[in-house]
Every structure is written in structure tokens, then in C-alpha cells.
Motif scaffolding. Structure first.
Motif, short mmCIF file in Angstrom:
data_model
loop_
_atom_site.label_atom_id
_atom_site.label_comp_id
_atom_site.label_asym_id
_atom_site.label_seq_id
_atom_site.Cartn_x
_atom_site.Cartn_y
_atom_site.Cartn_z
N PHE A 43 16.03 9.71 9.13
CA PHE A 43 14.75 10.28 8.69
C PHE A 43 14.20 9.47 7.53
O PHE A 43 14.96 8.83 6.78
N ALA A 44 12.88 9.48 7.42
CA ALA A 44 12.21 8.83 6.29
C ALA A 44 11.30 9.87 5.66
O ALA A 44 10.82 10.79 6.33
N LEU A 45 11.09 9.71 4.35
CA LEU A 45 10.32 10.71 3.63
C LEU A 45 9.61 10.00 2.48
O LEU A 45 10.21 9.14 1.83
N GLY A 46 8.33 10.29 2.32
CA GLY A 46 7.60 9.61 1.25
C GLY A 46 6.71 10.58 0.49
O GLY A 46 6.25 11.58 1.05
N LEU B 175 5.02 16.29 0.95
CA LEU B 175 5.75 15.14 1.49
C LEU B 175 5.26 14.72 2.88
O LEU B 175 4.92 15.57 3.71
N GLY B 176 5.29 13.40 3.11
CA GLY B 176 5.11 12.87 4.47
C GLY B 176 6.51 12.50 4.95
O GLY B 176 7.33 12.00 4.16
N SER B 177 6.79 12.72 6.21
CA SER B 177 8.16 12.43 6.65
C SER B 177 8.23 12.35 8.16
O SER B 177 7.22 12.47 8.86
N GLY B 178 9.44 12.20 8.65
CA GLY B 178 9.65 12.19 10.09
C GLY B 178 10.95 11.50 10.43
O GLY B 178 11.68 11.04 9.54
N MET C 278 2.17 5.63 -7.94
CA MET C 278 3.61 5.46 -7.68
C MET C 278 4.00 6.29 -6.47
O MET C 278 3.55 7.42 -6.33
N GLN C 279 4.86 5.70 -5.67
CA GLN C 279 5.42 6.47 -4.57
C GLN C 279 6.94 6.47 -4.64
O GLN C 279 7.54 5.61 -5.27
N GLY C 280 7.53 7.45 -3.98
CA GLY C 280 8.97 7.46 -3.81
C GLY C 280 9.25 7.52 -2.32
O GLY C 280 8.52 8.19 -1.57
N GLU C 281 10.25 6.78 -1.87
CA GLU C 281 10.56 6.68 -0.45
C GLU C 281 12.03 7.02 -0.27
O GLU C 281 12.87 6.52 -1.01
N LEU C 282 12.31 7.87 0.68
CA LEU C 282 13.70 8.21 0.95
C LEU C 282 14.00 7.81 2.39
O LEU C 282 13.18 8.06 3.28
N PRO D 265 2.69 6.10 11.74
CA PRO D 265 3.13 5.24 12.84
C PRO D 265 4.62 4.92 12.84
O PRO D 265 5.17 4.61 13.89
N PHE D 266 5.28 4.98 11.68
CA PHE D 266 6.68 4.54 11.61
C PHE D 266 7.68 5.66 11.79
O PHE D 266 8.88 5.47 11.61
N VAL D 267 7.20 6.88 12.09
CA VAL D 267 8.12 7.98 12.37
C VAL D 267 7.69 8.71 13.65
O VAL D 267 6.53 8.72 14.02
N GLU D 268 8.66 9.31 14.33
CA GLU D 268 8.35 10.06 15.55
C GLU D 268 9.44 11.12 15.73
O GLU D 268 10.59 10.76 15.94
N THR E 136 0.82 -1.21 0.00
CA THR E 136 0.00 0.00 0.00
C THR E 136 0.86 1.26 0.00
O THR E 136 0.35 2.36 -0.13
N HIS E 137 2.16 1.07 0.19
CA HIS E 137 3.12 2.19 0.15
C HIS E 137 4.52 1.63 -0.11
O HIS E 137 4.70 0.41 -0.11
N THR E 138 5.47 2.53 -0.34
CA THR E 138 6.84 2.04 -0.59
C THR E 138 7.63 1.95 0.72
O THR E 138 8.78 1.52 0.71
N SER E 139 7.00 2.31 1.84
CA SER E 139 7.72 2.27 3.12
C SER E 139 8.28 0.88 3.48
O SER E 139 9.32 0.80 4.13
N PRO E 140 7.64 -0.26 3.06
CA PRO E 140 8.26 -1.56 3.37
C PRO E 140 9.67 -1.70 2.82
O PRO E 140 10.47 -2.49 3.36
N VAL E 141 10.01 -0.93 1.79
CA VAL E 141 11.39 -1.03 1.26
C VAL E 141 12.39 -0.52 2.30
O VAL E 141 13.54 -0.96 2.34
N GLN E 142 11.94 0.38 3.19
CA GLN E 142 12.80 0.83 4.30
C GLN E 142 13.28 -0.37 5.11
O GLN E 142 14.46 -0.50 5.43
N ILE E 143 12.31 -1.25 5.44
CA ILE E 143 12.63 -2.40 6.29
C ILE E 143 13.55 -3.37 5.56
O ILE E 143 14.55 -3.85 6.11
N PHE F 127 -0.54 0.24 -4.30
CA PHE F 127 -1.93 -0.10 -4.64
C PHE F 127 -2.85 0.18 -3.46
O PHE F 127 -2.52 -0.13 -2.32
N ARG F 128 -4.02 0.74 -3.76
CA ARG F 128 -5.02 0.90 -2.69
C ARG F 128 -6.41 0.64 -3.27
O ARG F 128 -6.73 1.13 -4.36
N HIS F 129 -7.17 -0.08 -2.47
CA HIS F 129 -8.49 -0.49 -2.93
C HIS F 129 -9.48 0.65 -2.69
O HIS F 129 -10.27 0.63 -1.76
N1 DAH Z 1 4.00 5.67 3.58
C1 DAH Z 1 3.21 6.87 3.77
C2 DAH Z 1 1.91 6.79 2.96
O1 DAH Z 1 1.84 6.04 2.05
C3 DAH Z 1 3.97 8.09 3.32
C4 DAH Z 1 5.11 8.40 4.22
C5 DAH Z 1 4.91 9.19 5.33
C6 DAH Z 1 6.36 7.87 4.01
C7 DAH Z 1 5.90 9.50 6.19
C8 DAH Z 1 7.39 8.14 4.90
C9 DAH Z 1 7.15 8.97 5.99
O2 DAH Z 1 8.62 7.66 4.71
O3 DAH Z 1 8.16 9.24 6.84
O4 DAH Z 1 1.01 7.47 3.25
#
Ligand code: DAH
Length: 340
Positions: free
Chosen positions: A307-310, A284-287, A210-214, A253-256, A170-177, A196-198
Motif C-alpha cells: 500500500f502507498a499513502l500520501g 490522506l490519499g492512498s491505495g 511538504m508532503q509525507g509518503e508512506l 494513477p499509481f494505486v489500484e 510535484t509530490h513525494t511519490s517518486p521516492v516510492q520508485i 512544488f506546484r505552479h
Molecule cells: N501523490 C499524491 C498527490 O500528491 C498523493 C498520494 C495519493 C500519495 C495516493 C499516495 C497515494 O501514496 O497512494 O496528490
């Protein structure tokens, strides 16, 4: 002699028929009408004949001669006409006044182009480009990202579940893990890819996007690094030196702390339709990476931070190129695609 003349007559007709060029025709003319040609030879032989035979053979030779002359003339005209027609046919293909048909030239798809731009920017900032699978497990998509089974954040993700318990990410954040567990620290990665989202589609939502994850994890990574990185990449992406960023609190939930980053509108100073007259665009979403996430990847949060950023890749491209409907990205509309 009658037979010889008859045979020559047949030969003449056959030779004329076969002559398809003026050179070939000239050879026929010489063979029959030339100084040493068949007819000249017949004339020689005629002299030897008796007067009586001369009376019958003479006119036959004359007739053959006539046939040869008119035959060659006719054939010559035919060939001239054929040549003219061939010439005209050739010119038909080189008509300089004809309008030229528009050639369709290929171009990079807007996705390819945008992702290549982003990759170049992040590579130049020291990031590695990595990919993860589009079919994920619950662990990588949720669990390891601090979204346990009963977490309300799951509901926002409108997940496509596969019957074997796996899911379309549902997002590219799993690539972080995946990158953190496989590569360890220090780590600087950019992960673009399909998600993908239903959910129902409209001008700003699609079920596939498409998402990009940093992700940057090292010792002493701070929010300042995050904000500076966001500003640098957005300036490069929108190709402007005049772009500021502002941070608002957000929840992921994955950033603070979780931070939403807005960019000052790259297109106006006061307010335009792209920034809805606010002067700011949410991008951007980040943290800072949540300690639970670092721990689930075997990394000590007392030593490392990150830091993570999406972001949505379509969203960035839509703002940059003034595209008003996300569905155009998958629509295969040639008039839309050929603009890029
Ligand atoms: N994964 C989030 C989403 O799909 C976007 C996102 C938010 C990615 C914050 C991140 C982050 O890496 O730090 O909505």
C-alpha cells in the motif's frame, strides 16, 4: 633649603594627582606628614639654621605642611565621592525593582516539530525514514508512477519544469520508485519532503509545501493493513484514542484501488468548524500499489503487494493546531512561530 622645599612641593602635587585609591593617598600622607616624613625632617633641619634663615625657611615649611594637609583632605573627599559614584553605578545594574527585558528564546519550527512527530510515529511502527531529491526526472515523478506523457493526471500537477527537461517534484511519490528500485522488498519507508506546484496561492494552497509518503510492500499486504496503519498513525499524531477512519474511492494513477481516507474529527463528536460540521476530515490519499508501478521497479506483482499513502504535512499540522492559512508556514512571522 629653598630648593629642597620647592622640589618637595612639586613631588607632593604629583603624588596627590597619582593617588587613585585611599591606600595610595595614605602612603602620600605618611611620606609627607608622618612622624618620619619629609616635613618632620625639614623641621629637624630647621633647628640647625641661623635665626635669620629660620625666619624665611620656617614659613616655607609651614606652607608645604599646609599644602600637604589640605591636599590630602581634598583628595580624600574626591576619592570618597568617586567611590560612592562607583557604588551607585554598580547598583544601577542590580536594581531589583527594574523590570526584566523579555528574552527571545528559540523553538523548533512548526515544520521541524511536525516532521519529527511523524518520523517518531512511523519509526515506532517499523518504517525507515528516507529522502529523495527535490529536483526530479520525468521518469520518477510521472512515468514510473503510471502517469505516461499523455496522461490527463499530469495537468493536475501544475509542474515547474527546468530548462534541461527535469522538474521540481510535484509530490513525494517518486521516492516510492527510488526506494523500491534501490532497496527491493520487503520495504517499509516514510518519506517526508518539499514538493512544488505552479499554482496561485491562497489560504490552503502554496507553490511550495511538504508532503509525507508512506510505502509498505511485502507478501500479502491488504487494504486492512492500509486502514489499520492509517488509523494507528492518525491516533498517535492527534494524540487521541477516539479516532475512526473511513475509506472512499479515489483516483490516483499509481494505486489500484485508489482510496481517500477521512478521519473522524478529533475535536468534536457532532460537528465543529474544523470538520465543517460533518464530523469527518479528509486527510490522506492512498491505495494498493498499482501492478504497473511494481513492475516498473522490477518487482513481481503476482508475489508482492503493497500500500502507498500520501498526505500534506501542512494540512495535518493545520488541523492539529488550528492554523487557518498555509502561507504562515513560510511567512517568518515571529508571533506565529513562537507559539510552537
Ligand atoms: N501523490 C499524491 C498527490 O500528491 C498523493 C498520494 C495519493 C500519495 C495516493 C499516495 C497515494 O501514496 O497512494 O496528490
Amino acid at each position: 633649603m629653598h630648593d629642597i622645599i620647592k622640589k618637595l612641593e612639586q613631588e607632593l602635587h604629583a603624588a596627590l594627582q597619582q593617588a587613585t585609591s585611599s591606600d595610595a593617598l595614605e602612603a602620600v600622607r605618611i611620606a609627607f606628614l608622618g612622624r618620619n616624613g619629609h616635613i618632620a625632617k625639614l623641621m629637624q633641619q630647621l633647628k640647625e639654621l641661623s635665626l635669620e634663615d629660620k625666619r624665611t625657611v620656617g614659613p616655607e615649611i609651614n606652607r608645604l605642611k599646609q599644602e600637604a594637609e589640605t591636599g590630602c583632605l581634598q583628595k580624600s573627599e574626591e576619592l570618597t565621592h568617586a567611590n560612592i559614584r562607583a557604588e551607585q553605578e554598580k547598583q544601577r545594574f542590580f536594581d531589583v525593582t527594574a523590570s526584566v527585558r523579555k528574552e527571545l528564546t528559540g523553538s523548533l519550527h512548526i515544520y521541524t516539530r511536525t516532521i519529527e512527530d511523524l518520523e517518531n510515529i512511523f519509526i515506532s511502527m517499523g518504517y525507515d525514514v528516507v529522502e529523495g531529491p527535490e529536483i526530479e526526472t520525468d521518469f520518477y515523478n510521472f512515468e514510473a508512477l503510471n502517469i505516461p506523457a499523455d496522461h490527463p493526471a499530469r495537468e493536475e500537477h501544475d509542474t515547474f519544469w527546468i530548462s534541461d527537461g527535469r522538474l521540481l517534484r510535484t509530490h513525494t511519490s517518486p521516492v516510492q520508485i527510488r526506494a523500491l528500485t534501490q532497496r527491493g522488498t520487503p520495504l517499509a519507508i516514510f518519506a517526508p519532503g518539499r514538493t512544488f506546484r505552479h499554482e496561485a496561492t491562497d489560504a490552503s494552497h502554496d507553490f511550495m509545501f511538504m508532503q509525507g509518503e508512506l510505502l509498505y510492500v511485502d507478501k500479502q499486504v491488504s487494504i486492512s493493513n492500509l486502514l489499520a496503519t492509517a488509523q494507528t498513525f492518525l491516533k498517535a499524531f492527534f494524540q487521541t484514542d477516539h479516532l475512526n477512519v473511513r475509506a472512499r474511492p479515489g483516483y490516483f494513477p499509481f494505486v489500484e484501488p485508489g482510496i481517500e481516507i477521512d478521519a473522524s474529527c478529533p475535536f468534536c463528536t457532532g460537528g465543529c468548524s474544523i470538520c465543517k460540521r460533518t464530523g469527518w476530515i479528509e486527510l490522506l490519499g492512498s491505495g494498493l500499489v498499482h501492478p504497473h508501478v511494481l513492475r516498473s521497479c522490477g518487482i513481481d506483482p503476482e508475489i508482492y503487494s503493497g500500500f502507498a499513502l500520501g498526505f500534506g504535512i501542512e494540512r495535518l499540522a493545520m488541523v492539529k493546531y488550528g492554523i487557518n492559512d498555509i502561507r504562515l508556514f513560510h511567512g517568518n512571522n515571529i508571533e506565529f512561530l513562537e507559539q510552537f
